[in-house]
Design a protein around this motif. Structure first.
Motif, PDB file in Angstrom:
ATOM      1  N   UNK A 166       0.830  -1.200   0.000  1.00 33.16           N
ATOM      2  CA  UNK A 166       0.000   0.000   0.000  1.00 33.16           C
ATOM      3  C   UNK A 166       0.871   1.258   0.000  1.00 33.16           C
ATOM      4  N   UNK A 167       1.941   1.222   0.806  1.00 36.66           N
ATOM      5  CA  UNK A 167       2.855   2.363   0.858  1.00 36.66           C
ATOM      6  C   UNK A 167       3.494   2.622  -0.508  1.00 36.66           C
ATOM      7  N   UNK A 168       3.918   1.562  -1.181  1.00 35.96           N
ATOM      8  CA  UNK A 168       4.541   1.714  -2.497  1.00 35.96           C
ATOM      9  C   UNK A 168       3.562   2.260  -3.528  1.00 35.96           C
ATOM     10  N   UNK A 169       2.281   1.931  -3.372  1.00 37.84           N
ATOM     11  CA  UNK A 169       1.254   2.482  -4.256  1.00 37.84           C
ATOM     12  C   UNK A 169       1.163   3.998  -4.077  1.00 37.84           C
ATOM     13  N   UNK A 170       1.188   4.450  -2.816  1.00 38.86           N
ATOM     14  CA  UNK A 170       1.125   5.890  -2.545  1.00 38.86           C
ATOM     15  C   UNK A 170       2.380   6.609  -3.034  1.00 38.86           C
ATOM     16  N   UNK A 171       3.540   5.962  -2.911  1.00 44.15           N
ATOM     17  CA  UNK A 171       4.782   6.572  -3.394  1.00 44.15           C
ATOM     18  C   UNK A 171       4.784   6.682  -4.920  1.00 44.15           C
ATOM     19  N   UNK A 172       4.164   5.703  -5.575  1.00 43.64           N
ATOM     20  CA  UNK A 172       4.026   5.776  -7.033  1.00 43.64           C
ATOM     21  C   UNK A 172       3.145   6.971  -7.420  1.00 43.64           C
ATOM     22  N   UNK A 173       2.094   7.198  -6.636  1.00 45.08           N
ATOM     23  CA  UNK A 173       1.221   8.346  -6.890  1.00 45.08           C
ATOM     24  C   UNK A 173       1.955   9.662  -6.659  1.00 45.08           C
ATOM     25  N   UNK A 174       2.837   9.691  -5.667  1.00 42.43           N
ATOM     26  CA  UNK A 174       3.654  10.888  -5.416  1.00 42.43           C
ATOM     27  C   UNK A 174       4.519  11.200  -6.640  1.00 42.43           C
ATOM     28  N   UNK A 175       5.155  10.164  -7.197  1.00 43.09           N
ATOM     29  CA  UNK A 175       6.008  10.364  -8.365  1.00 43.09           C
ATOM     30  C   UNK A 175       5.190  10.847  -9.566  1.00 43.09           C
ATOM     31  N   UNK A 176       4.035  10.232  -9.784  1.00 48.39           N
ATOM     32  CA  UNK A 176       3.188  10.630 -10.912  1.00 48.39           C
ATOM     33  C   UNK A 176       2.729  12.080 -10.770  1.00 48.39           C
ATOM     34  N   UNK A 177       2.352  12.474  -9.546  1.00 45.29           N
ATOM     35  CA  UNK A 177       1.909  13.852  -9.308  1.00 45.29           C
ATOM     36  C   UNK A 177       3.054  14.831  -9.523  1.00 45.29           C
ATOM     37  N   UNK A 178       4.235  14.468  -9.070  1.00 43.19           N
ATOM     38  CA  UNK A 178       5.398  15.344  -9.263  1.00 43.19           C
ATOM     39  C   UNK A 178       5.711  15.502 -10.747  1.00 43.19           C
ATOM     40  N   UNK A 179       5.684  14.395 -11.493  1.00 36.23           N
ATOM     41  CA  UNK A 179       5.940  14.470 -12.943  1.00 36.23           C
ATOM     42  C   UNK A 179       4.920  15.376 -13.626  1.00 36.23           C
ATOM     43  N   UNK A 180       3.663  15.294 -13.183  1.00 36.58           N
ATOM     44  CA  UNK A 180       2.603  16.103 -13.791  1.00 36.58           C
ATOM     45  C   UNK A 180       2.828  17.591 -13.524  1.00 36.58           C
ATOM     46  N   UNK A 181       3.160  17.947 -12.275  1.00 38.59           N
ATOM     47  CA  UNK A 181       3.359  19.375 -11.978  1.00 38.59           C
ATOM     48  C   UNK A 181       4.601  19.921 -12.667  1.00 38.59           C
ATOM     49  N   UNK A 182       5.618  19.086 -12.877  1.00 39.81           N
ATOM     50  CA  UNK A 182       6.805  19.545 -13.616  1.00 39.81           C
ATOM     51  C   UNK A 182       6.463  19.797 -15.087  1.00 39.81           C
ATOM     52  N   UNK A 183       5.590  18.943 -15.645  1.00 36.11           N
ATOM     53  CA  UNK A 183       5.143  19.166 -17.025  1.00 36.11           C
ATOM     54  C   UNK A 183       4.371  20.473 -17.141  1.00 36.11           C
ATOM     55  N   UNK A 184       3.495  20.725 -16.170  1.00 34.93           N
ATOM     56  CA  UNK A 184       2.702  21.950 -16.174  1.00 34.93           C
ATOM     57  C   UNK A 184       3.610  23.170 -15.996  1.00 34.93           C
ATOM     58  N   UNK A 185       4.642  23.031 -15.159  1.00 35.02           N
ATOM     59  CA  UNK A 185       5.556  24.154 -14.896  1.00 35.02           C
ATOM     60  C   UNK A 185       6.285  24.597 -16.165  1.00 35.02           C
ATOM     61  N   UNK A 186       6.457  23.688 -17.117  1.00 36.29           N
ATOM     62  CA  UNK A 186       7.158  24.021 -18.359  1.00 36.29           C
ATOM     63  C   UNK A 186       6.235  24.592 -19.431  1.00 36.29           C
ATOM     64  N   UNK A 187       4.928  24.608 -19.140  1.00 38.40           N
ATOM     65  CA  UNK A 187       3.976  25.087 -20.148  1.00 38.40           C
ATOM     66  C   UNK A 187       3.940  26.617 -20.175  1.00 38.40           C
TER      67      UNK A 187
END
Length: 264
Positions: A166-187
């Motif tokens: 369960x913890x690893x699932x949440x950490x995967x979500x953290x990584x996905x959210x971080x990748x998304x905000x970095x993509x938005x930051x470059x827009x």
């Protein structure tokens, strides 16, 4: 591009004033050019065609601004959602860690705190310059690797193993959210879109001049009103462009709250 970036570092009210003066200046410049071009013309003109054109111009102008606004506000919402998801996933990971043995809890909690601190203190300021933080990336990698390693070590214990999954699932979500905000930051809005908007303004001013060339008072009013309309919509688009840059950035309020209350 550097001049464009400076607009994000001044207060919103001044941005609106700047937009207004910019469009007023461009409108008056276009009117002056048309007036000089027609100064020696003595042939009579009919504004019947211009009245028809002004209605037709509203469609491309409205569509262009709608496309620009839609893109900007969509990216803004994505950035806000990614920020909230990242904070939510960090909070969920902390809740799971509370039910872990002390040794696992202490180690992974400290690594998660390192990631949160790096994201808030190093990565958020860098996103305003279209950069990512190597420190934050490294902290997240170390956290994920150690969580995966711990999951392997405790696989003989069904309860702890399920909690680690369960913890690893949440950490995967953290990584996905971080990748998304970095993509938005470059827009940011493409300069070609701004160029099209300026061309449409020039065409609009040309038609306005043709309609009101014989009445200076009406011409002035039309120029001011059209410039005010363009400036106001441009201001709304501009302050929402580049969601992680300038004085109106998306703030990591929930992540900051977690840092203050749960990492003491």
């Amino acid at each position: 591009m550097q001049l464009y970036n400076l607009l994000f570092d001044i207060p919103n009210f001044l941005v609106w004033i700047l937009c207004l003066f910019c469009f007023l200046g461009m409108s008056m410049f276009v009117v002056l050019i048309i007036r000089l071009q027609r100064k020696n013309s003595t042939s009579p003109r009919s504004s019947a065609l211009s009245h028809t054109l002004i209605s037709g111009l509203l469609v491309p102008i409205g569509l262009n601004m709608a496309f620009m606004a839609s893109d900007v506000w969509k990216e803004n919402e994505k950035g806000q959602a990614a920020t909230e998801q990242e904070a939510g996933s960090v909070g969920d990971a902390l809740r799971v860690l509370r039910h872990m043995p002390e040794e696992i809890n202490k180690d992974l909690r400290a690594r998660l705190q390192t990631y949160v601190n790096a994201a808030l203190q190093d990565e958020w300021p860098r996103m305003g310059r279209d950069q990512a933080s190597e420190m934050t990336e490294s902290a997240l990698d170390v956290l994920v690797i150690n969580a995966a390693k711990t999951a392997i070590e405790v696989r003989d214990d069904p309860y702890i193993s399920s909690q680690m999954a369960l913890l690893n699932t949440y950490l995967k979500q953290v990584r996905e959210a971080r990748d998304e905000r970095l993509n938005v930051a470059n827009y940011h809005i493409n300069m070609q879109k701004w160029l099209v908007l300026l061309i449409l303004l020039c065409v609009c001013m040309y038609v306005i001049y043709d309609i009101h060339y014989h009445t200076r008072n009406e011409l002035r009013k039309a120029v001011v009103l059209i410039s005010l309309s363009f400036a106001s919509i441009t201001f709304l688009i501009l302050v929402n462009d580049r969601p992680f840059t300038g004085s109106s950035i998306i703030e990591p309020e929930h992540l900051r709250q977690i840092q203050k209350t749960q990492f003491r």
